[in-house]
Design a protein around this motif. Sequence first.
Motif, PDB file in Angstrom:
ATOM      1  N   ALA A  26       0.828  -1.211   0.000  1.00  0.00           N
ATOM      2  CA  ALA A  26       0.000   0.000   0.000  1.00  0.00           C
ATOM      3  C   ALA A  26       0.862   1.259   0.000  1.00  0.00           C
ATOM      4  CB  ALA A  26      -0.933  -0.013   1.207  1.00  0.00           C
ATOM      5  N   GLY A  27       1.920   1.252   0.829  1.00  0.00           N
ATOM      6  CA  GLY A  27       2.814   2.398   0.859  1.00  0.00           C
ATOM      7  C   GLY A  27       3.543   2.590  -0.458  1.00  0.00           C
ATOM      8  N   PHE A  28       3.919   1.484  -1.085  1.00  0.00           N
ATOM      9  CA  PHE A  28       4.600   1.546  -2.376  1.00  0.00           C
ATOM     10  C   PHE A  28       3.675   2.147  -3.435  1.00  0.00           C
ATOM     11  CE2 PHE A  28       5.755  -0.679  -6.410  1.00  0.00           C
ATOM     12  CZ  PHE A  28       7.033  -0.179  -6.561  1.00  0.00           C
ATOM     13  N   ALA A  29       2.441   1.635  -3.505  1.00  0.00           N
ATOM     14  CA  ALA A  29       1.487   2.137  -4.488  1.00  0.00           C
ATOM     15  C   ALA A  29       1.181   3.607  -4.251  1.00  0.00           C
ATOM     16  CB  ALA A  29       0.208   1.305  -4.440  1.00  0.00           C
ATOM     17  N   SER A  30       0.991   3.973  -2.994  1.00  0.00           N
ATOM     18  CA  SER A  30       0.702   5.365  -2.665  1.00  0.00           C
ATOM     19  C   SER A  30       1.862   6.279  -3.022  1.00  0.00           C
ATOM     20  CB  SER A  30       0.372   5.484  -1.176  1.00  0.00           C
ATOM     21  OG  SER A  30       0.168   6.827  -0.792  1.00  0.00           O
ATOM     22  N   GLY A  31       3.078   5.816  -2.748  1.00  0.00           N
ATOM     23  CA  GLY A  31       4.253   6.609  -3.069  1.00  0.00           C
ATOM     24  C   GLY A  31       4.412   6.840  -4.558  1.00  0.00           C
ATOM     25  N   LEU A  32       4.155   5.801  -5.357  1.00  0.00           N
ATOM     26  CA  LEU A  32       4.249   5.947  -6.807  1.00  0.00           C
ATOM     27  C   LEU A  32       3.190   6.910  -7.324  1.00  0.00           C
ATOM     28  CD1 LEU A  32       4.910   2.291  -8.051  1.00  0.00           C
ATOM     29  CD2 LEU A  32       6.578   4.098  -7.625  1.00  0.00           C
ATOM     30  N   ARG A  33       1.973   6.810  -6.795  1.00  0.00           N
ATOM     31  CA  ARG A  33       0.902   7.703  -7.240  1.00  0.00           C
ATOM     32  C   ARG A  33       1.201   9.154  -6.888  1.00  0.00           C
ATOM     33  NH1 ARG A  33      -2.519   3.407  -5.491  1.00  0.00           N
ATOM     34  NH2 ARG A  33      -2.774   4.434  -3.462  1.00  0.00           N
ATOM     35  N   SER A  34       1.881   9.355  -5.781  1.00  0.00           N
ATOM     36  CA  SER A  34       2.166  10.728  -5.357  1.00  0.00           C
ATOM     37  C   SER A  34       3.159  11.429  -6.281  1.00  0.00           C
ATOM     38  CB  SER A  34       2.727  10.723  -3.928  1.00  0.00           C
ATOM     39  OG  SER A  34       4.077  10.261  -3.901  1.00  0.00           O
ATOM     40  N   GLY A  35       3.998  10.628  -6.973  1.00  0.00           N
ATOM     41  CA  GLY A  35       5.023  11.216  -7.827  1.00  0.00           C
ATOM     42  C   GLY A  35       6.158  11.849  -7.055  1.00  0.00           C
ATOM     43  N   ARG A  36       6.202  11.583  -5.764  1.00  0.00           N
ATOM     44  CA  ARG A  36       7.226  12.181  -4.895  1.00  0.00           C
ATOM     45  C   ARG A  36       8.421  11.244  -4.780  1.00  0.00           C
ATOM     46  NH1 ARG A  36       8.089  10.636   0.075  1.00  0.00           N
ATOM     47  NH2 ARG A  36       6.061   9.580   0.135  1.00  0.00           N
ATOM     48  N   ALA A  37       9.599  11.743  -5.074  1.00  0.00           N
ATOM     49  CA  ALA A  37      10.801  10.927  -4.950  1.00  0.00           C
ATOM     50  C   ALA A  37      11.084  10.616  -3.491  1.00  0.00           C
ATOM     51  CB  ALA A  37      11.996  11.632  -5.583  1.00  0.00           C
ATOM     52  N   ALA A  38      11.592   9.414  -3.236  1.00  0.00           N
ATOM     53  CA  ALA A  38      11.803   8.948  -1.860  1.00  0.00           C
ATOM     54  C   ALA A  38      13.204   9.230  -1.340  1.00  0.00           C
ATOM     55  CB  ALA A  38      11.516   7.447  -1.778  1.00  0.00           C
ATOM     56  N   ASP A  39      14.010   9.969  -2.085  1.00  0.00           N
ATOM     57  CA  ASP A  39      15.379  10.200  -1.635  1.00  0.00           C
ATOM     58  C   ASP A  39      15.413  11.190  -0.481  1.00  0.00           C
ATOM     59  OD1 ASP A  39      14.579  12.103  -3.701  1.00  0.00           O
ATOM     60  OD2 ASP A  39      16.568  12.969  -3.430  1.00  0.00           O
ATOM     61  N   LEU A  40      16.345  10.940   0.432  1.00  0.00           N
ATOM     62  CA  LEU A  40      16.528  11.778   1.611  1.00  0.00           C
ATOM     63  C   LEU A  40      18.019  12.035   1.836  1.00  0.00           C
ATOM     64  CD1 LEU A  40      14.011  10.042   4.050  1.00  0.00           C
ATOM     65  CD2 LEU A  40      13.719  12.270   2.931  1.00  0.00           C
ATOM     66  N   PRO A  41      18.367  13.098   2.550  1.00  0.00           N
ATOM     67  CA  PRO A  41      19.779  13.358   2.855  1.00  0.00           C
ATOM     68  C   PRO A  41      20.347  12.246   3.744  1.00  0.00           C
ATOM     69  CG  PRO A  41      18.433  15.292   3.281  1.00  0.00           C
ATOM     70  CD  PRO A  41      17.485  14.165   3.065  1.00  0.00           C
ATOM     71  N   LEU A  42      21.602  11.900   3.515  1.00  0.00           N
ATOM     72  CA  LEU A  42      22.280  10.906   4.331  1.00  0.00           C
ATOM     73  C   LEU A  42      23.022  11.580   5.476  1.00  0.00           C
ATOM     74  CD1 LEU A  42      23.801   8.653   1.509  1.00  0.00           C
ATOM     75  CD2 LEU A  42      21.856   8.094   2.986  1.00  0.00           C
ATOM     76  N   ASP A  43      22.999  10.945   6.614  1.00  0.00           N
ATOM     77  CA  ASP A  43      23.715  11.452   7.782  1.00  0.00           C
ATOM     78  C   ASP A  43      25.207  11.184   7.597  1.00  0.00           C
ATOM     79  OD1 ASP A  43      24.749  12.140  10.210  1.00  0.00           O
ATOM     80  OD2 ASP A  43      23.736  10.549  11.341  1.00  0.00           O
ATOM     81  N   PRO A  44      26.028  12.217   7.465  1.00  0.00           N
ATOM     82  CA  PRO A  44      27.472  12.007   7.254  1.00  0.00           C
ATOM     83  C   PRO A  44      28.118  11.209   8.374  1.00  0.00           C
ATOM     84  CG  PRO A  44      26.859  14.298   6.857  1.00  0.00           C
ATOM     85  CD  PRO A  44      25.684  13.646   7.495  1.00  0.00           C
ATOM     86  N   GLY A  45      27.557  11.267   9.564  1.00  0.00           N
ATOM     87  CA  GLY A  45      28.125  10.507  10.669  1.00  0.00           C
ATOM     88  C   GLY A  45      27.869   9.030  10.578  1.00  0.00           C
ATOM     89  N   SER A  46      26.811   8.647   9.868  1.00  0.00           N
ATOM     90  CA  SER A  46      26.457   7.233   9.739  1.00  0.00           C
ATOM     91  C   SER A  46      26.924   6.627   8.429  1.00  0.00           C
ATOM     92  CB  SER A  46      24.930   7.068   9.856  1.00  0.00           C
ATOM     93  OG  SER A  46      24.448   7.568  11.085  1.00  0.00           O
ATOM     94  N   TRP A  47      27.038   7.455   7.387  1.00  0.00           N
ATOM     95  CA  TRP A  47      27.389   6.945   6.056  1.00  0.00           C
ATOM     96  C   TRP A  47      28.634   7.654   5.541  1.00  0.00           C
ATOM     97  CZ3 TRP A  47      24.888   2.787   4.251  1.00  0.00           C
ATOM     98  CH2 TRP A  47      23.620   2.506   4.762  1.00  0.00           C
ATOM     99  N   GLN A  48      29.720   6.917   5.402  1.00  0.00           N
ATOM    100  CA  GLN A  48      30.946   7.456   4.819  1.00  0.00           C
ATOM    101  C   GLN A  48      30.926   7.144   3.325  1.00  0.00           C
ATOM    102  OE1 GLN A  48      32.914   9.313   6.868  1.00  0.00           O
ATOM    103  NE2 GLN A  48      31.275   8.849   8.335  1.00  0.00           N
TER     104      GLN A  48
END
Length: 366
Positions: A26-48
């Motif tokens: 349901a979340g996948f279908a809703s996200g696709l319908r919204s047309g909103r990209a799911a990318d978010l900023p990465l925490d530099p402290g957690s991801w090198q």
Amino acid sequence: METSAAVRGPLISAWSVVSPFGMDTAGFASGLRSGRAADLPLDPGSWQVPVARACLVPGFSNREVLGRKGTRSMDRATGLAVAAVGRLLQDPRGERIPGVGEDAALVLGTNTGSAQSIMDFTRDSLVQEKPFFVDPARFPNTVMNCAAGQSAIWHRLKGPNTTIAGGRASGLLALNYAMRLKKSGHAGTVLFGAVEEFSAARSWLEWHTRGRTEAVLGEGAAVLLLESDEVSAEHGRPGLAEVLGLEFGVYHEPGTEYAVLVDCVRRLLARTGLQPDELRYLADSHAGQDAATAERDALAEVFGGHRPERVRCAELIGDTNAAAAAFQIAAVLAAAEGQPDAAGGTALITSIDRDGVVGCAALRLC
């Protein structure tokens, strides 16, 4: 003639995803319908990593999702696959869906397995004190079929267990292999799909091999159930899509993928008897600017003036690499949900991988 027409080929009758839009369909279908990209900023402290954004499965942790038992040494790719298979096999009450017993097969697409696990284990074998104190519990994570094997163990799937590695086309290749298992009688019911993780190792590999202009990286797993019309109806699953056919090709030089895809799609249409103007949905791979241009031009040549409804996926959940084609199939099923006029319509899924594999599949929506 009417009896013959009523007989349908193998059906996709259920699906599940663990995606950057969440842990359910349901979340996948809703996200696709919204047309909103799911990318978010990465925490530099957690991801090198050399990138600032990514499409991650929100809040995913093997221990949180699957529990503490058996997850201490499990890598992220395996956890994503185990979770997606588990969600497919559970009904809303948390019980196993009927008709998928221990003899069911599993075909899972991947790329290298977990690049992070391979690099971490290799590094430990070089830098730890002699006699090279590596953690033996983590060795299974370094083999390509770890995710498929662990998914089968967790969910009691004792039928054929297969790992397919074909880059972005892995999901289509997994479907093709699942069809062969059914046709040869090795399995009556087959789960197929693909998985990809986001990790520092994968991010750096993509950075050095593809450059900084490529799409935002994503992760997740998509798993689907393939069974006959009779078995699907027997267990109360009316079917979501009939698999009409698949075609594959290989290109050896950059710039030739266009001609190979044109040939693949035309062969597929000829074999299935479909006309270009019959296609309602198109789910292309959008695998980077060069491949996207080749894909767009090739499909324009085949379709002429007809423009099927394009189902967006990769632009929204990121470049999921090995899981891309499986997510494209799931995106088509999500797009058709709740649309009564979608039944009987056909969909085309296409894929171009930078290492030479080109594929396409045709589905008829139920």
